[in-house]
Design a protein around this motif. Structure first.
Motif, short mmCIF file in Angstrom:
data_model
loop_
_atom_site.label_atom_id
_atom_site.label_comp_id
_atom_site.label_asym_id
_atom_site.label_seq_id
_atom_site.Cartn_x
_atom_site.Cartn_y
_atom_site.Cartn_z
N LEU A 92 0.83 -1.20 0.00
CA LEU A 92 0.00 0.00 0.00
C LEU A 92 0.86 1.26 0.00
O LEU A 92 0.61 2.20 -0.75
CB LEU A 92 -0.95 0.00 1.20
N SER A 93 1.89 1.27 0.83
CA SER A 93 2.79 2.42 0.91
C SER A 93 3.47 2.66 -0.43
O SER A 93 3.57 3.81 -0.88
CB SER A 93 3.83 2.18 2.00
N LYS A 94 3.91 1.60 -1.08
CA LYS A 94 4.57 1.72 -2.38
C LYS A 94 3.60 2.30 -3.41
O LYS A 94 3.95 3.21 -4.17
CB LYS A 94 5.07 0.34 -2.83
N GLU A 95 2.38 1.81 -3.45
CA GLU A 95 1.39 2.31 -4.40
C GLU A 95 1.03 3.76 -4.13
O GLU A 95 0.86 4.56 -5.06
CB GLU A 95 0.15 1.44 -4.37
N VAL A 96 0.90 4.14 -2.87
CA VAL A 96 0.58 5.53 -2.51
C VAL A 96 1.70 6.46 -2.98
O VAL A 96 1.45 7.54 -3.52
CB VAL A 96 0.34 5.67 -1.00
N GLU A 119 3.10 10.46 -9.53
CA GLU A 119 2.36 10.72 -10.76
C GLU A 119 1.60 12.05 -10.66
O GLU A 119 1.54 12.81 -11.63
CB GLU A 119 1.40 9.57 -11.05
N ILE A 120 1.05 12.34 -9.51
CA ILE A 120 0.35 13.62 -9.31
C ILE A 120 1.33 14.77 -9.44
O ILE A 120 1.03 15.80 -10.06
CB ILE A 120 -0.37 13.64 -7.93
N ASP A 121 2.52 14.61 -8.86
CA ASP A 121 3.53 15.66 -8.97
C ASP A 121 3.95 15.88 -10.43
O ASP A 121 4.24 17.01 -10.83
CB ASP A 121 4.76 15.33 -8.12
#
Length: 146
Positions: free
Chosen positions: A99-103, A109-111
């Motif tokens: 989960l941490s890796k995906e977040v 990607e947002i950046d």
């Protein structure tokens, strides 16, 4: 109420009359549609067995009401907590790492999609060029955009 041997019957340490009173109070806490449902399904507050069944059904309704007060986030947290009961510590840790890796990947990607072109600095020094009417014990600061 007494049975054939003369001993008083109790339900969870409550006498017949105390259970009836608890049922009356709890019934008034229910939503109107649930009160109608109980009446249509012949739940009554008379007779020892009926009173006990009624008490247990009311308890179920009231337990369900606690989830009505939860926000969506709290419901997800509660579901996660319940689901974690059936997992080992190793499985929980592996899930948290994935989960941490995906977040982090989503944040990167947002950046990339929305880069910040302006930097903002806040100057907390006492020397500001703009003079404001200062109130007692009021601190001022200025924002500088670059």
């Amino acid at each position: 109420m007494t049975d054939k041997k003369g001993k008083k019957r109790n339900f969870r340490g409550m006498s017949y009359r105390v259970v009836q009173l608890a049922n009356s109070k709890n019934r008034s806490k229910l939503h109107k549609k649930d009160q109608i449902w109980l009446k249509e399904n012949l739940y009554k507050n008379i007779g020892w067995d009926n009173v006990v069944n009624f008490y247990q059904k009311l308890e179920g309704f009231i337990d369900n009401y606690q989830f009505d007060e939860f926000t969506l986030e709290e419901l997800f947290i509660e579901a996660d907590r319940i689901g974690n009961k059936y997992l080992t510590n190793q499985e929980i840790n592996e899930y948290n790492q994935r989960l941490s890796k995906e977040v982090n990947e989503v944040a990167e990607e947002i950046d990339k999609q929305f880069p910040e072109t302006e930097m903002e600095f806040i100057d907390f020094s006492q020397n500001t060029n703009i003079k404001y009417k200062k109130k007692h014990n009021q601190k001022t600061y200025r924002t500088v955009k670059i």
